[in-house]
Design a protein around this motif. Structure first.
Motif, PDB file in Angstrom:
ATOM      1  N   LEU A  85       0.839  -1.204   0.000  1.00 55.46           N
ATOM      2  CA  LEU A  85       0.000   0.000   0.000  1.00 55.46           C
ATOM      3  C   LEU A  85       0.877   1.259   0.000  1.00 55.46           C
ATOM      4  O   LEU A  85       1.838   1.343   0.766  1.00 55.46           O
ATOM      5  N   THR A  86       0.550   2.198  -0.858  1.00 59.96           N
ATOM      6  CA  THR A  86       1.295   3.462  -0.894  1.00 59.96           C
ATOM      7  C   THR A  86       0.362   4.625  -0.626  1.00 59.96           C
ATOM      8  O   THR A  86      -0.860   4.483  -0.705  1.00 59.96           O
ATOM      9  N   LEU A  87       0.931   5.752  -0.322  1.00 63.25           N
ATOM     10  CA  LEU A  87       0.110   6.937  -0.056  1.00 63.25           C
ATOM     11  C   LEU A  87      -0.678   7.334  -1.306  1.00 63.25           C
ATOM     12  O   LEU A  87      -1.780   7.879  -1.206  1.00 63.25           O
ATOM     13  N   GLU A  88      -0.117   7.038  -2.464  1.00 61.74           N
ATOM     14  CA  GLU A  88      -0.806   7.378  -3.713  1.00 61.74           C
ATOM     15  C   GLU A  88      -2.075   6.547  -3.892  1.00 61.74           C
ATOM     16  O   GLU A  88      -2.989   6.937  -4.636  1.00 61.74           O
ATOM     17  N   ASP A  89      -2.114   5.404  -3.269  1.00 58.45           N
ATOM     18  CA  ASP A  89      -3.319   4.566  -3.364  1.00 58.45           C
ATOM     19  C   ASP A  89      -4.527   5.218  -2.691  1.00 58.45           C
ATOM     20  O   ASP A  89      -5.673   4.800  -2.906  1.00 58.45           O
ATOM     21  N   ILE A  90      -4.278   6.183  -1.826  1.00 60.04           N
ATOM     22  CA  ILE A  90      -5.334   6.709  -0.952  1.00 60.04           C
ATOM     23  C   ILE A  90      -5.902   8.013  -1.497  1.00 60.04           C
ATOM     24  O   ILE A  90      -5.156   8.949  -1.820  1.00 60.04           O
ATOM     25  N   ASN A  91      -7.215   8.055  -1.551  1.00 64.32           N
ATOM     26  CA  ASN A  91      -7.911   9.281  -1.928  1.00 64.32           C
ATOM     27  C   ASN A  91      -7.839  10.241  -0.741  1.00 64.32           C
ATOM     28  O   ASN A  91      -8.325   9.920   0.352  1.00 64.32           O
ATOM     29  N   PRO A  92      -7.278  11.444  -0.909  1.00 65.30           N
ATOM     30  CA  PRO A  92      -7.078  12.357   0.239  1.00 65.30           C
ATOM     31  C   PRO A  92      -8.373  12.785   0.915  1.00 65.30           C
ATOM     32  O   PRO A  92      -8.340  13.228   2.069  1.00 65.30           O
ATOM     33  N   GLU A  93      -9.496  12.642   0.229  1.00 65.30           N
ATOM     34  CA  GLU A  93     -10.771  13.003   0.884  1.00 65.30           C
ATOM     35  C   GLU A  93     -11.028  12.163   2.126  1.00 65.30           C
ATOM     36  O   GLU A  93     -11.781  12.561   3.013  1.00 65.30           O
ATOM     37  N   ILE A  94     -10.431  10.992   2.147  1.00 73.23           N
ATOM     38  CA  ILE A  94     -10.600  10.106   3.301  1.00 73.23           C
ATOM     39  C   ILE A  94     -10.211  10.800   4.600  1.00 73.23           C
ATOM     40  O   ILE A  94     -10.844  10.604   5.645  1.00 73.23           O
ATOM     41  N   TYR A  95      -9.171  11.605   4.529  1.00 71.96           N
ATOM     42  CA  TYR A  95      -8.592  12.156   5.769  1.00 71.96           C
ATOM     43  C   TYR A  95      -9.544  13.047   6.549  1.00 71.96           C
ATOM     44  O   TYR A  95      -9.341  13.298   7.718  1.00 71.96           O
ATOM     45  N   SER A  96     -10.548  13.531   5.879  1.00 73.12           N
ATOM     46  CA  SER A  96     -11.476  14.403   6.608  1.00 73.12           C
ATOM     47  C   SER A  96     -12.877  13.807   6.676  1.00 73.12           C
ATOM     48  O   SER A  96     -13.849  14.519   6.874  1.00 73.12           O
ATOM     49  N   ALA A  97     -12.964  12.518   6.539  1.00 72.62           N
ATOM     50  CA  ALA A  97     -14.287  11.893   6.457  1.00 72.62           C
ATOM     51  C   ALA A  97     -14.662  11.069   7.682  1.00 72.62           C
ATOM     52  O   ALA A  97     -15.650  10.348   7.663  1.00 72.62           O
ATOM     53  N   SER A  98     -13.912  11.180   8.775  1.00 74.91           N
ATOM     54  CA  SER A  98     -14.151  10.260   9.883  1.00 74.91           C
ATOM     55  C   SER A  98     -13.982  10.961  11.227  1.00 74.91           C
ATOM     56  O   SER A  98     -13.097  11.795  11.388  1.00 74.91           O
ATOM     57  N   LYS A  99     -14.835  10.616  12.177  1.00 75.13           N
ATOM     58  CA  LYS A  99     -14.715  11.208  13.512  1.00 75.13           C
ATOM     59  C   LYS A  99     -13.486  10.684  14.245  1.00 75.13           C
ATOM     60  O   LYS A  99     -12.856  11.415  15.011  1.00 75.13           O
ATOM     61  N   ILE A 100     -13.203   9.412  14.056  1.00 73.63           N
ATOM     62  CA  ILE A 100     -12.045   8.804  14.727  1.00 73.63           C
ATOM     63  C   ILE A 100     -11.256   8.013  13.689  1.00 73.63           C
ATOM     64  O   ILE A 100     -11.838   7.365  12.813  1.00 73.63           O
ATOM     65  N   PHE A 101      -9.930   8.102  13.790  1.00 78.40           N
ATOM     66  CA  PHE A 101      -9.060   7.219  13.002  1.00 78.40           C
ATOM     67  C   PHE A 101      -8.347   6.302  13.980  1.00 78.40           C
ATOM     68  O   PHE A 101      -7.810   6.747  14.995  1.00 78.40           O
ATOM     69  N   HIS A 102      -8.345   4.999  13.664  1.00 73.55           N
ATOM     70  CA  HIS A 102      -7.742   4.033  14.583  1.00 73.55           C
ATOM     71  C   HIS A 102      -6.746   3.151  13.856  1.00 73.55           C
ATOM     72  O   HIS A 102      -7.022   2.660  12.756  1.00 73.55           O
ATOM     73  N   THR A 103      -5.594   2.942  14.476  1.00 76.94           N
ATOM     74  CA  THR A 103      -4.697   1.907  13.974  1.00 76.94           C
ATOM     75  C   THR A 103      -3.906   1.326  15.151  1.00 76.94           C
ATOM     76  O   THR A 103      -4.143   1.712  16.300  1.00 76.94           O
ATOM     77  N   THR A 104      -2.996   0.398  14.849  1.00 78.08           N
ATOM     78  CA  THR A 104      -2.319  -0.315  15.939  1.00 78.08           C
ATOM     79  C   THR A 104      -0.836  -0.497  15.650  1.00 78.08           C
ATOM     80  O   THR A 104      -0.364  -0.293  14.520  1.00 78.08           O
TER      81      THR A 104
END
Lengths: 338, 338, 338, 338, 338, 338
Positions: A118-137
């Motif tokens: 997975l690369t950053l280019e794979d990601i649509n930047p609109e995602i970054y402002s579409a969620s109340k919480i972002f979770h990872t581990t």
């Protein structure tokens, strides 16, 4: 906001023999999907919240299995990235149940998976402002150097919006990285973290924390300006019987929360119960205006219930959760739901 | 020596309904193979020792099932004898699990099997000097008059070499013979026996022994000049929960051994756990220079672990055994093998 | 000679849904092992010959599954090499059955497997003089550059003894390498090859052969001084109904062999039927003094029978094979074996 | 008398996922038949008594499944009535097991079933004088207004003969009717009842009884001139572990009976254990000349054993029951039946 | 437009015994969901179009099973209506496979289901303008008088927007209504229909059409001003072997289309293949600018492929469909997808 | 008459692997019961006639399985005799399906069964006058000398009443006896036989008959004064596709009957189809006033349908049979029963 919670992580295929059969012998395997980050958002969608996962999967029938499975839990497939390369692969793990004194066992086969490409280019930047919480581990950070860097970048992108809370679970796995690497990497992202999950054992061994659980949680909150720090306490009496509770420190009002443990839990499948805890805490925060006592109650109930359900995912609904919380608090309860 | 342990005994087919289903009702049966003597050598080969079994099986697809199964455990098929007669048959038994207060149940259908037609002429005499230990049980003696006589002869042949230790497990079964027959037959072979397994109950009822367990074991050793005498102690709390330990008397250094019991064993399948005990004792003796404390620890761990595994056979490896012994002795242990 | 046939190749785990279920949906998977080279030696051992396989597998419970499985077929585990590294992995593939007009489907996930880390140092040199025939395939050459070089070296070592015949199956797989690579590599080893298996399609597309099948086979024999060249002819009427025969050219007596096709084969599982053909040819050659007509008859019968048996491996015995050959040649046959 | 016990009630199809799987997810369902009244007579026939059930089922393959199933238990199919209408339907229910703290769950889908269309004209009047005991429950009364009226009429018909004892189990189900309806209807039939089963909770909530269990049972007997009144006491420690005993009041000799509870029952399937209790009580009365202590012992043993058996029906035989009673009373018992 | 296709119809639970087992005997049932209208939109979503279904399901765990299942196919759950009433029920049907000369069999149990309680008030009016095509069938009209009236109203609402094409499949079922009712009702809605599916048999028996298939289709188009009329031709050689093609009349350019039949289809599960045909036609129309030849090719391929897949739903993807069309048209094809 | 048909014969347990799996490998076995004589009466009871079987079974849980199974088919358990001896055993056989060119296979393990210990004293003499037809087969005669003598005696007892017709099926099995024994024994009982079933092959090889089928059947009738002689004609195209018809000679009106064969039968399980034929013939005779054409039609339909049903027993009902006869005779038929 389109989603309540978005996570980033690898979806892996789990293969397990039925009942008490052994991995070294059994020809029949059950296939399910899981992964620490998927487990969190799946539980949340099963409870009615809107969630999504950023991940990358092979563009073949195994990927279709993954896509259809997460859709069945209600997790959006909008953020799935498909790997069309000829060496696309779906990571997997094998799991075997325990029976005292035989311990449960997990064997991983997840290297070189599509997710790691997975690369950053794979990601649509609109995602970054579409969620109340972002979770990872920490697992995502530990998988490979490239995904580690990208994950840190993604955390920063979500954080930039100021509207998305960052949730992070250490989930230290000695088979993926060592304590030094973990501490170095995680302390780099802790300044961005709003909700932090860390076991007492990891706090001590990896981060060198001392003192009792309240002191440990408070210490993280103070050092990195974290809003909420949580830690679970599981007691594995046998592989089939556990007890469970947890602790939360809320730095906003400097309060520390716990409740009496759930005892005599019939452990059908322990895997994913830590992730279910996180889902419960996030559920409580999102639906009860960040009331940490509610978060702790939901976290405990989610986790405890997950132990009774086969597979990684908490397959349940909120009315069942509420009835478990009520019974734990002494509410009237019947022997059977009719 | 080609083999560490060679045994003589009937291989039988086991048919059992899944889970808690009943023999009087269930259409789906699981087929596995077992037999007290096979169970011992199978466990040993699974642990990496070299073993073989002298037995006779039908020369048809059922015999192929037996041959392939023992090969999968690593037991040599070199000593298998094939029955080409038109009435060749594979003995079998049906088994049903228990659930308190319902008891487990076994129904035998093993008469007239090919094994009972085994003759001394079927056996290549080179076998008698090819093994460090020869093991058999009272079940083989009890099956039929001809096999009884032949077994006694075979014991004597192995004994003659002076290089092979004779191991014998009484394993008294009231459905095969009565106590008088058993005592008369077994006392005839005890002078050839080096390692002797007998339950306290059988010692008392069949051999008229009195006193505590140490006195009983010592009494056998003294009377018949036996090197090692062992006896297990199982406590069946319910059909699904047992505790277990054992006792060994070593006549060479006149020492008596035991250890604290394993408690709260999750009994998935109790059948074959006595045979696994013997395998563990023989394993400990062979790999630790006849150290009886090691033998007892391995015996207990083999037996306890067998209870958690479906089928007659201890399907495991030595690293799992060692980790169980270590945990029982207070060593650090994690909740799960990852 | 310790072994009749030794092969070199990867053992892979096969996961398949039951019946006509789909890989994109089914939760229940059947696990078996296979691999072109293992399939050949397994069929031979099931028929009573002695065989072994040089391969490398993970030193964990998945490796135990492999070890026990090949032992159950009667293939020696003496030549197994265990991978103790932390990234040991067992390659695998997923397979789905077809139903007209739906085609069967296979998805591979075998990169980075333990087998690819096999080195010449892993191999005990005594192996090279312990077998009447050594067999491998183009798949082994195609997996990765290192294993390709090592395989060529191993072929040369077996060839050096002058006592071991080299058998080679092209088995061209477009998903592993392209035709140029294949031709270049295989022509390098053909001078060492005594028994050569190649489909007509590959002969034409990869090696640029022209003419009818007899001309093609003879052309290989003449050009590279190969003793025996064989080619199969499968006609897939539907995924569930095939017909089958084959052609052999024997350069020693310049004879060309074939027989009338088997018609209306009930195809239960087509995978491994090409490998079973090779096993049958080698069986015929070894047991009938290199009589190529016998080899062809056994090859065809092995292959045809394999199609009726689930899994990669020909699970059968020689009397069943003989009865199929006899029936194909018009011998009296009953409707059912009683 | 042709039958020992005849009952009247709906036979329903039960669908349940295996093991601990969830109704909201599982594709594989086990189909069995049950129903409170069928469960009673099935247990009795399995024990060797002659029984029958008056019911109405669809005249299609689902009805054949029902017919063949009750025949397999030994319940007579003579009194079955077939529904040939186009909207014939077999009621059903879905059941899911529990695992602490997850509760078992049942979902009913039994409205509009063929049974509810049963009319008095469907019944051959000879039935009314063909049985020693007639048994039915509050469930039958609660299903629908027509079946309620018909049931009351049928009770009166059986009662008229003076040779048939009327047995009645309240079995209050809040999802079928409310307490007022139940009390009103049941008090109407109590004057005809000879053997009465009622839980303490229902006695208090529905019938307004007060006092201890002895007072409650005696109060029913006195008020309605009932010969025998019984009540069970189940303690659900967890969904998988129960304890159980019961109380009987015998108005003939004004005696009150109980025994020490069965403890640590392994609950495999709790459904039908209340009905098995009734079967045990009736068995004891019929075979031991209405000795209420025997009835209580059989009732408890039937019920306890039912908990260990999958499905609604007590699949057992009288020798197993006797051995459970004997073991409960301290008789010698082995760990396993061989 | 939010959706490509929206349908209206009952989702029913299907219970079927494995393989060739019988409904009158088998205890193991497979649960899946289906329904003529759901089958259409599920196939479309599996192929990548966006679809939804207007339906009403119980608000319990059975409803969760339905919700999660349709989500797994990619069908939106946005239009699901939940029935909270105490008599909410999920309709179901039982199906048994055939084997010549035994015919397949279906038993319905779908009366009084939650779907039949659907009202116009349950529906958000925004739905009516959110879809390119609205599809429903004669089954929905036949279920009950209320749902019939509401369906006609819903068709009119969709039609009013002028932007949504109305698709209708007669799907006559003699067990739901008679030919007079069907004709009377359907002719009432035909003026609103743009795409019409009707078998030749129904055209003749129910609508009194005469002539050859082209004349019949044209007659519907002319009489009711329908854009596209289609009819399938299935030839059931045996329950396990069918051939299939279809006919389409395009009134816009007055053209009639067909193609040579697919022969020797391996029929694994015939149910839903008619619905898959409709999905294929709609897919072809929507993705190929209403090219009726494409629609016919997709319709045939969808239908034929469905026959090879267990369950009501076409579980596949568009690349598989394209490869089937290509092979049918003589394109190069391999025996297996690797 | 209490029963329409009573038979005498051994009930055996059948163990078979699922699908196309092999007996030499498969761990999962399906248990069912069968036996030539049981198969006949089970089919008759499933069709609504009253039947019983004289047999002897172990008095343990395996016997309960037998008892409950025959009850489920509707066969009376009144004539069952229970073997309480310690060596009671239930005979069994293993069966494996075929797939062209692999033949189906059966392995018997039925010696020393409880049935062989049946004595005349075990039988209540009232049985002899309680049945319209008594049926047994050559298998019963072949099992052991004692049972042979007793069977002959029982035939004579039934015959004495003059009210019971004797039906006998040769069913020659070369693995049980040889042709000389068979001929000698059977010709001894033929004078008592009224309805005789014999294959042409056996007629020729065992009884030395010559000529065409009509001549052969007539010859038996003339020689032994037999009322009805029947013979089946099965053509096994492949193990999965058969064709079938039969011939009947009626000596009363000297007529010979046959009908065109059923073609392309999907053979799911061929075992028991010969017994189903007999059941069909007896059904036709008993329900249609000994009309032999009806008998032949029912015989053929019973047999053909049995081939499509797993297990020994014809699990069906008379309406399905009638619809198969109607379709075979060109009656209108739909593709599916709805």
């Amino acid at each position: 906001m389109k989603f309540d919670v978005t996570s980033l992580g690898e979806i892996i295929c789990r293969l397990s023999p039925p009942g008490n059969e052994r991995l070294s012998r059994c020809e029949e395997l059950k296939r399910q999907i899981g992964g620490a980050e998927l487990n969190v958002v799946s539980a949340l969608s099963n409870m009615g919240l809107r969630s999504a996962i950023i991940t990358k999967i092979p563009n073949n029938r195994l990927g279709v299995f993954v896509k259809n499975s997460i859709r069945s839990f209600g997790v959006s497939d909008d953020l799935l990235i498909y790997d069309n390369s000829s060496n696309a692969r779906l990571g997997l793990y094998y799991s075997e149940s325990g029976a005292a004194p035989r311990k449960p066992c997990v064997i991983y086969d997840r290297e070189h998976s599509s997710f790691c490409s997975l690369t950053l280019e794979d990601i649509n930047p609109e995602i970054y402002s579409a969620s109340k919480i972002f979770h990872t581990t920490g697992i995502t950070l530990a998988l490979a150097p490239e995904i580690r860097e990208n994950t840190i970048e993604i955390i920063k992108e979500f954080s930039k919006t100021k509207k998305t809370l960052i949730s992070f679970d250490v989930n230290f796995r000695a088979n993926l990285w060592n304590e030094d690497e973990a501490r170095k990497t995680i302390t780099e992202i802790l300044p961005y973290v709003d909700i932090f999950f860390c076991s007492q054992e990891t706090a001590k061994l990896t981060f060198g924390k001392t003192g009792n659980v309240e002191q440990i949680l408070k210490s993280f909150a103070d050092e990195y300006n974290i809003k909420i720090v949580a830690s679970t306490k599981r007691d594995a009496i046998t592989p089939k019987v556990h007890s469970f509770t947890s602790y939360i420190y809320d730095s906003t009002n400097k309060a520390f929360y716990t409740e009496k443990p759930y005892e005599n839990i019939d452990v059908i499948d322990r895997i994913g119960s830590g992730d279910a805890y996180i889902a419960g805490v996030l559920y409580g925060l999102l639906t009860h205006d960040f009331d940490c006592m509610k978060a702790l109650q939901y976290g405990n109930a989610f986790s405890v219930l997950k132990n009774t359900i086969p597979g990684d995912i908490l397959c349940s609904d909120i009315s069942e959760i509420n009835s478990i919380i009520s019974a734990h608090n002494g509410g009237h309860t019947s022997e059977m739901d009719r």
